[in-house]
Design a protein around this motif. Structure first.
Motif, PDB file in Angstrom:
ATOM      1  N   SER A 301       0.819  -1.219   0.000  1.00  0.00           N
ATOM      2  CA  SER A 301       0.000   0.000   0.000  1.00  0.00           C
ATOM      3  C   SER A 301       0.846   1.258   0.000  1.00  0.00           C
ATOM      4  O   SER A 301       0.451   2.278  -0.593  1.00  0.00           O
ATOM      5  CB  SER A 301      -0.925   0.003   1.216  1.00  0.00           C
ATOM      6  N   ARG A 304      -0.947   4.432   1.228  1.00  0.00           N
ATOM      7  CA  ARG A 304      -2.066   4.992   0.467  1.00  0.00           C
ATOM      8  C   ARG A 304      -3.433   4.590   1.024  1.00  0.00           C
ATOM      9  O   ARG A 304      -4.450   5.082   0.576  1.00  0.00           O
ATOM     10  CB  ARG A 304      -1.965   4.546  -0.993  1.00  0.00           C
ATOM     11  N   HIS A 305      -3.459   3.640   1.985  1.00  0.00           N
ATOM     12  CA  HIS A 305      -4.729   3.156   2.498  1.00  0.00           C
ATOM     13  C   HIS A 305      -4.702   3.134   4.029  1.00  0.00           C
ATOM     14  O   HIS A 305      -3.631   3.126   4.655  1.00  0.00           O
ATOM     15  CB  HIS A 305      -5.026   1.734   1.987  1.00  0.00           C
ATOM     16  N   VAL A 336      -5.899  -4.274  -1.431  1.00  0.00           N
ATOM     17  CA  VAL A 336      -5.014  -3.114  -1.608  1.00  0.00           C
ATOM     18  C   VAL A 336      -5.016  -2.661  -3.069  1.00  0.00           C
ATOM     19  O   VAL A 336      -5.078  -1.467  -3.373  1.00  0.00           O
ATOM     20  CB  VAL A 336      -3.593  -3.449  -1.136  1.00  0.00           C
ATOM     21  N   ARG A 337      -4.957  -3.622  -3.996  1.00  0.00           N
ATOM     22  CA  ARG A 337      -4.858  -3.269  -5.418  1.00  0.00           C
ATOM     23  C   ARG A 337      -6.125  -2.592  -5.925  1.00  0.00           C
ATOM     24  O   ARG A 337      -6.068  -1.692  -6.768  1.00  0.00           O
ATOM     25  CB  ARG A 337      -4.583  -4.530  -6.242  1.00  0.00           C
ATOM     26  N   THR A 339      -8.588  -1.045  -4.132  1.00  0.00           N
ATOM     27  CA  THR A 339      -9.160   0.015  -3.311  1.00  0.00           C
ATOM     28  C   THR A 339      -8.459   1.329  -3.646  1.00  0.00           C
ATOM     29  O   THR A 339      -7.227   1.407  -3.590  1.00  0.00           O
ATOM     30  CB  THR A 339      -8.986  -0.293  -1.813  1.00  0.00           C
ATOM     31  N   PRO A 340      -9.199   2.355  -4.006  1.00  0.00           N
ATOM     32  CA  PRO A 340      -8.569   3.645  -4.359  1.00  0.00           C
ATOM     33  C   PRO A 340      -7.800   4.215  -3.173  1.00  0.00           C
ATOM     34  O   PRO A 340      -8.009   3.849  -2.007  1.00  0.00           O
ATOM     35  CB  PRO A 340      -9.764   4.530  -4.732  1.00  0.00           C
ATOM     36  N   GLU A 341      -6.908   5.130  -3.499  1.00  0.00           N
ATOM     37  CA  GLU A 341      -6.093   5.765  -2.460  1.00  0.00           C
ATOM     38  C   GLU A 341      -6.992   6.471  -1.446  1.00  0.00           C
ATOM     39  O   GLU A 341      -7.947   7.147  -1.796  1.00  0.00           O
ATOM     40  CB  GLU A 341      -5.124   6.769  -3.100  1.00  0.00           C
ATOM     41  N   GLY A 342      -6.650   6.292  -0.167  1.00  0.00           N
ATOM     42  CA  GLY A 342      -7.450   6.854   0.906  1.00  0.00           C
ATOM     43  C   GLY A 342      -8.537   5.931   1.399  1.00  0.00           C
ATOM     44  O   GLY A 342      -9.226   6.238   2.381  1.00  0.00           O
ATOM     45  N   THR A 391      -2.761  -3.542 -12.233  1.00  0.00           N
ATOM     46  CA  THR A 391      -2.446  -3.642 -10.808  1.00  0.00           C
ATOM     47  C   THR A 391      -1.506  -4.795 -10.500  1.00  0.00           C
ATOM     48  O   THR A 391      -1.155  -5.007  -9.342  1.00  0.00           O
ATOM     49  CB  THR A 391      -3.742  -3.828 -10.006  1.00  0.00           C
TER      50      THR A 391
END
Length: 440
Positions: A301, A304-305, A336-337, A339-342, A391
């Motif tokens: 990540s 980023r998450h 992780v791959r 899921t958008p950042e944040g 990804t």
């Protein structure tokens, strides 16, 4: 012939005795010859009556069911009754033995994993086992003596039945349309035919899966190889700046890593399919496993998450540490791959009321449409192929998860909705979950 002389003697003696009695009791006015003839005739009549009575008793016995013992008379009729009864009993024993052999033979055919259908010279059903009845959608009792082509109307089967050569089997869909049958016909007896059926649905499915697997592997490897070949040709024939050369090498490294990941996943799948199930007496601590998965996920990540891991302290699961780590790591890596950042990713463990345990991986990613969920665990199946390749996915992660779950007697439950994220649950049976003594 030892019965003939006694019967003749009995007749002669009866005649003599009757003659003597007739001579004694008759009137003196009658002639001697008349008295003797009348008496002898009466004696013979009595003997004939008794003989007829014995024969009548034997005929009545023969007219019945012969369950009782034959009349035990002396002489000819007694001997005849005994021999007739003995012949009947021997024949009954022979029929019982033949009936037993037939029942054993039919029981053996009934136990066969293949279908057996017997047809007469008019293609009427003589007998079929339960497997054949299930294959062709028949009733073993109701459909007996029915013409098979009136009940099984698959064009391929009818054409095969009417053909002259039956050296090879014919394949066609089952009448219910839920599988594929392989049917082989063999003649026997006088015009009789034996129809052997086999359900090859799994074989056909595995063959199709093998073809798709080879095609998918070839396609997945061909793409990075093509990219690598193009970059190598570019570096060979063109003068690149240092920045361009560095960029090309980075892309080549990505494609190489992608092929390495693909080969690694393929080897993992082969090992899962070819090795015995994990022993139920080897206990894997869950907390260290989740800690390792968390470290890998945070590295992937790169901040980023929002990642949380809760539960699992003191919990142990019976099975293989490497397989369990591979399954959980695949689920978390996918989260992780995709899921958008944040976004948020939660890994939780909880013990269920029946003693089983649930390990859940939830995310706030893009989600999956309902129609794709049943096929997610198929090899190389992708909801969005381009997004998966971007990804770094190989399309084998969830297939690995499915195999690991099955090998540990667990269940995989997938809940997802587009735009609202996904939740993957691994439910382990109570027999494979325990709380360590130290934690207790």
């Amino acid at each position: 012939m030892n019965w003939l002389l006694p019967r003749l003697l009995a007749g002669v003696l009866a005649m003599l005795a009757g003659g003597v009695i007739g001579f004694v009791v008759s009137n003196a006015e009658q002639t001697l010859l008349w008295r003797v003839l009348v008496g002898g005739g009466a004696g013979v009549a009595i003997v004939a009556f008794l003989d007829t009575l014995r024969g009548y008793r034997l005929i009545n016995w023969l007219r019945g069911s012969q369950d009782q013992q034959a009349p035990r008379d002396a002489g000819f009729w007694g001997e005849l009754g005994y021999r007739v009864e003995r012949s009947i009993r021997l024949r009954e024993q022979g029929l019982a033995q033949e009936r037993l052999r037939l029942e054993q033979f039919l029981s053996a055919i009934e136990a066969s994993p293949n279908g057996v259908l017997m047809l007469d010279e008019n293609d009427q059903i003589v007998w079929c086992n339960s497997v054949a009845a299930d294959h062709f959608g028949l009733d073993p009792v109701r459909d007996r003596r029915q013409r098979v082509t009136n009940l099984v109307r698959a064009p391929a089967f009818v054409a095969y039945l009417q053909a002259q050569v039956h050296s090879e089997a014919v394949n066609f869909p089952t009448p219910r349309g839920n599988g594929v049958l392989s049917v082989l016909l063999r003649p026997y007896g006088e015009g009789m035919r034996l129809v052997l059926s086999q359900d090859i649905t799994d074989r056909e499915r595995n063959e199709a899966m093998r073809r798709d697997f080879v095609a998918n592997v070839s396609h997945e490897i061909r793409t990075p190889l093509t990219v690598l070949a193009g970059f190598i040709e570019t570096m060979t024939h063109l003068q690149l700046t240092e920045v361009e050369r560095k960029r090309v090498l980075e892309l080549m490294t990505q494609q190489t890593q992608r092929m390495q990941t693909l080969v690694s996943d393929l080897l993992t799948l082969a090992q899962l399919e070819g090795s015995p199930r994990p022993a139920a007496d080897r206990w894997v601590p869950l907390a260290p496993l989740l800690a390792q998965v968390e470290a890998d996920a945070r590295a992937l990540s790169a901040g980023r998450h929002i990642l949380t891991v809760s539960g699992g302290s003191g919990v142990q699961i019976a099975g293989s540490n490497s397989e369990l780590h591979s399954a959980v790591n695949n689920l978390v890596s996918n989260a992780v791959r995709y899921t958008p950042e944040g976004g948020r990713i939660d890994v939780t463990w909880q013990e269920l009321p029946d003693g089983s345990g649930e390990l859940a991986v939830s995310d706030t990613g893009v989600g999956i449409e309902r129609e794709h969920i049943p096929r997610l665990t198929e090899r190389f199946y992708r909801v969005d192929g381009s997004r998966s390749r971007d990804t770094g996915g190989t399309g084998l992660g969830l297939s690995i998860v499915k195999h690991v779950v099955q090998r540990h007697g667990a269940e995989l439950d997938i809940q997802s909705e587009p735009g609202k994220g996904s939740r993957f649950r691994l439910v382990f049976p109570a027999a494979r979950v325990r709380i360590a003594v130290e934690a207790a």
